[in-house]
Enzyme design. Structure first.
Site, PDB file in Angstrom:
ATOM      1  N   CYS A  65       0.839  -1.196   0.000  1.00 38.78           N
ATOM      2  CA  CYS A  65       0.000   0.000   0.000  1.00 38.78           C
ATOM      3  C   CYS A  65       0.881   1.256   0.000  1.00 38.78           C
ATOM      4  O   CYS A  65       1.892   1.316   0.708  1.00 38.78           O
ATOM      5  CB  CYS A  65      -0.907   0.002   1.234  1.00 38.78           C
ATOM      6  N   CYS A  69      -0.162   4.791   6.964  1.00 45.60           N
ATOM      7  CA  CYS A  69      -0.882   4.631   8.233  1.00 45.60           C
ATOM      8  C   CYS A  69      -0.043   3.828   9.224  1.00 45.60           C
ATOM      9  O   CYS A  69       0.318   2.672   8.962  1.00 45.60           O
ATOM     10  CB  CYS A  69      -2.220   3.940   7.986  1.00 45.60           C
ATOM     11  N   CYS A  72      -0.772   0.055  10.328  1.00 43.98           N
ATOM     12  CA  CYS A  72      -1.103  -0.951   9.318  1.00 43.98           C
ATOM     13  C   CYS A  72       0.094  -1.794   8.895  1.00 43.98           C
ATOM     14  O   CYS A  72       1.152  -1.262   8.548  1.00 43.98           O
ATOM     15  CB  CYS A  72      -1.715  -0.264   8.101  1.00 43.98           C
ATOM     16  N   CYS A 109     -17.160  -9.069   3.618  1.00 47.41           N
ATOM     17  CA  CYS A 109     -16.494  -7.780   3.480  1.00 47.41           C
ATOM     18  C   CYS A 109     -15.304  -7.934   2.537  1.00 47.41           C
ATOM     19  O   CYS A 109     -14.370  -8.675   2.838  1.00 47.41           O
ATOM     20  CB  CYS A 109     -16.022  -7.280   4.835  1.00 47.41           C
ATOM     21  N   CYS A 142     -20.159  -6.004   1.583  1.00 49.82           N
ATOM     22  CA  CYS A 142     -19.631  -4.694   1.937  1.00 49.82           C
ATOM     23  C   CYS A 142     -18.278  -4.537   1.256  1.00 49.82           C
ATOM     24  O   CYS A 142     -17.420  -5.428   1.355  1.00 49.82           O
ATOM     25  CB  CYS A 142     -19.470  -4.580   3.451  1.00 49.82           C
ATOM     26  N   CYS A 202     -20.536   2.089   6.769  1.00 49.16           N
ATOM     27  CA  CYS A 202     -19.879   1.381   7.867  1.00 49.16           C
ATOM     28  C   CYS A 202     -18.605   2.149   8.189  1.00 49.16           C
ATOM     29  O   CYS A 202     -17.755   2.326   7.311  1.00 49.16           O
ATOM     30  CB  CYS A 202     -19.574  -0.053   7.439  1.00 49.16           C
ATOM     31  N   ARG A 272     -19.744  -3.474  15.993  1.00 45.75           N
ATOM     32  CA  ARG A 272     -19.049  -4.704  15.611  1.00 45.75           C
ATOM     33  C   ARG A 272     -17.722  -4.824  16.348  1.00 45.75           C
ATOM     34  O   ARG A 272     -16.891  -3.912  16.309  1.00 45.75           O
ATOM     35  CB  ARG A 272     -18.801  -4.717  14.099  1.00 45.75           C
TER      36      ARG A 272
END
Length: 406
Positions: A65, A69, A72, A109, A142, A202, A272
């Site tokens: 990626c 972040c 992550c 998801c 999702c 979400c 969740r």
């Protein structure tokens, strides 16, 4: 306790607590913890009974990626020893999704690392959504693909997506401390785009990154204002090879307080329990079911979770039941509002069909990279040492030759 009586009354009326009341929940003592859980449990049962919705993650593209972040394992510069692979083909993703559905998952998801999808990526994911819907009747899908450009949410909805996940993660005031390659407002804008396209929004948070109680209250209040249908609560998995590898700030008791505070602020929303529950709640996971009405089944994006059958046993042993495909997740007032917005007109709807989203902290700010609980309580170690024994990197399921854990 007057505080808890007040919060229960407000939760049953869907009334927002004050900031001071939310902060007071986080400041309660261990002696008061069971009272806090019991009080928040009353609110949970009012809106969701004893049902637990199961969700299943499919990592469509892992690692590499360009975003930075700090939490992550798939971030730019990450040295975490995780799986790395490019896009799964629609049939591969559908096969992976089927494993979760067979285990009782109601929602799949679909998560992909990256800043956000290209139009070609949207076309690819649309094919995947169509394949999953065709082969798994009634399943909710999702998507969690990062920051959305104009028109992309509408294309996903047209392909059959029911929801879109994009987490705020932390407070606006501290967001720049964990990510520099995009902004907090970028995330708010993406959730707004999903809402505007008629997708069930979400959006949630990650606790345990060194934030203050005020930061936690700020982000949960911001989520209440955004009004997503589901709020995933993740607990940081400090992956070795990431900047937050040594941030072990959570106890099971603090995790339960955070979940209770979220329930009081978001009483009628699908809360969740997402990434990190096995690592940080450990043997106290069943207590969390009195606060949340949704969990992930099996493994996460880049780390292993509790065995799927163990999840099902835990739900049954705690006196809860798995929510069926024919049951509406959301309370009627929310489900009706969602249908009126245009979402829910498809056969599966955005929360199903009678009375009555993706959690996370990985690539694109989306799916959770939860951990695997050690069989015994961890021994005490200095705070500046990473607990690699509590984090088990995923080596099975989508993108591998090994069967998934579902």
């Amino acid at each position: 306790m007057d505080l808890l009586n007040t919060l229960v009354d407000k939760g049953l009326r869907r009334e927002l607590p004050t900031r001071e009341e939310a902060l007071a929940v986080l400041a309660t003592s261990d002696d008061e913890l069971l009272d806090v859980v019991a009080a928040a449990g009353q609110v949970r049962r009012q809106w969701f009974g004893r049902r637990v919705k199961l969700n299943y993650l499919v990592n469509l593209k892992s690692g590499l990626c360009p975003e930075d972040c700090s939490y992550c394992s798939q971030r730019l510069g990450s040295k975490a020893d995780i799986l790395k692979y490019t896009w799964l083909k629609p049939d591969e993703a559908s096969k992976a999704a089927a494993a979760g559905v067979a285990g009782g998952a109601k929602r799949v998801c679909l998560v992909a690392s990256g800043r956000g999808p290209t139009d070609r990526d949207i076309a690819r994911v649309s094919e995947t959504i169509e394949a999953i819907k065709e082969q798994n009747e009634g399943v909710e899908v999702c998507a969690c693909l990062g920051l959305l450009a104009e028109g992309q949410a509408e294309r996903l909805r047209a392909a059959g997506a029911d929801a879109y996940n994009h987490n705020l993660n932390t407070s606006e005031a501290t967001y720049g401390d964990i990510t520099s390659t995009h902004t907090y407002q970028d995330r708010v804008d993406t959730v707004t785009k999903a809402h505007g396209a008629g997708l069930s929004a979400c959006s949630g948070l990650i606790a345990g990154m060194g934030e203050s109680d005020a930061d936690l209250v700020d982000v949960v209040f911001a989520l209440r204002e955004l009004d997503p249908d589901s709020v995933p609560v993740n607990f940081l998995i400090p992956f070795e090879g990431t900047p937050l590898a040594k941030e072990w700030n959570l106890t099971p008791q603090r995790c339960l307080r955070i979940l209770a505070m979220t329930r009081f602020v978001c009483p009628d929303v699908e809360v969740r329990l997402a990434g990190g529950r096995e690592v940080h709640l450990r043997s106290m996971q069943p207590l969390a079911l009195h606060l949340v009405n949704s969990i992930f089944l099996g493994d996460y994006l880049t780390s292993e979770g509790q065995a799927g059958q163990a999840d099902l046993d835990m739900i049954a042993d705690a006196g809860f039941e798995v929510e069926g495909a024919g049951t509406t997740t959301l309370p009627r007032h929310r489900a009706d509002a969602l249908a009126a917005s245009g979402c829910g007109t498809r056969p599966t709807g955005c929360g199903s069909h009678e009375d009555g989203a993706c959690g996370s902290h990985e690539g694109g700010g989306c799916g959770p990279c939860g951990g695997h609980a050690a069989p015994a309580a961890p021994e005490q170690v200095p705070a500046d040492q990473a607990r690699t024994d509590l984090v088990s990197v995923r080596r099975r399921g989508a993108g591998t030759d090994l069967a998934p854990n579902a």
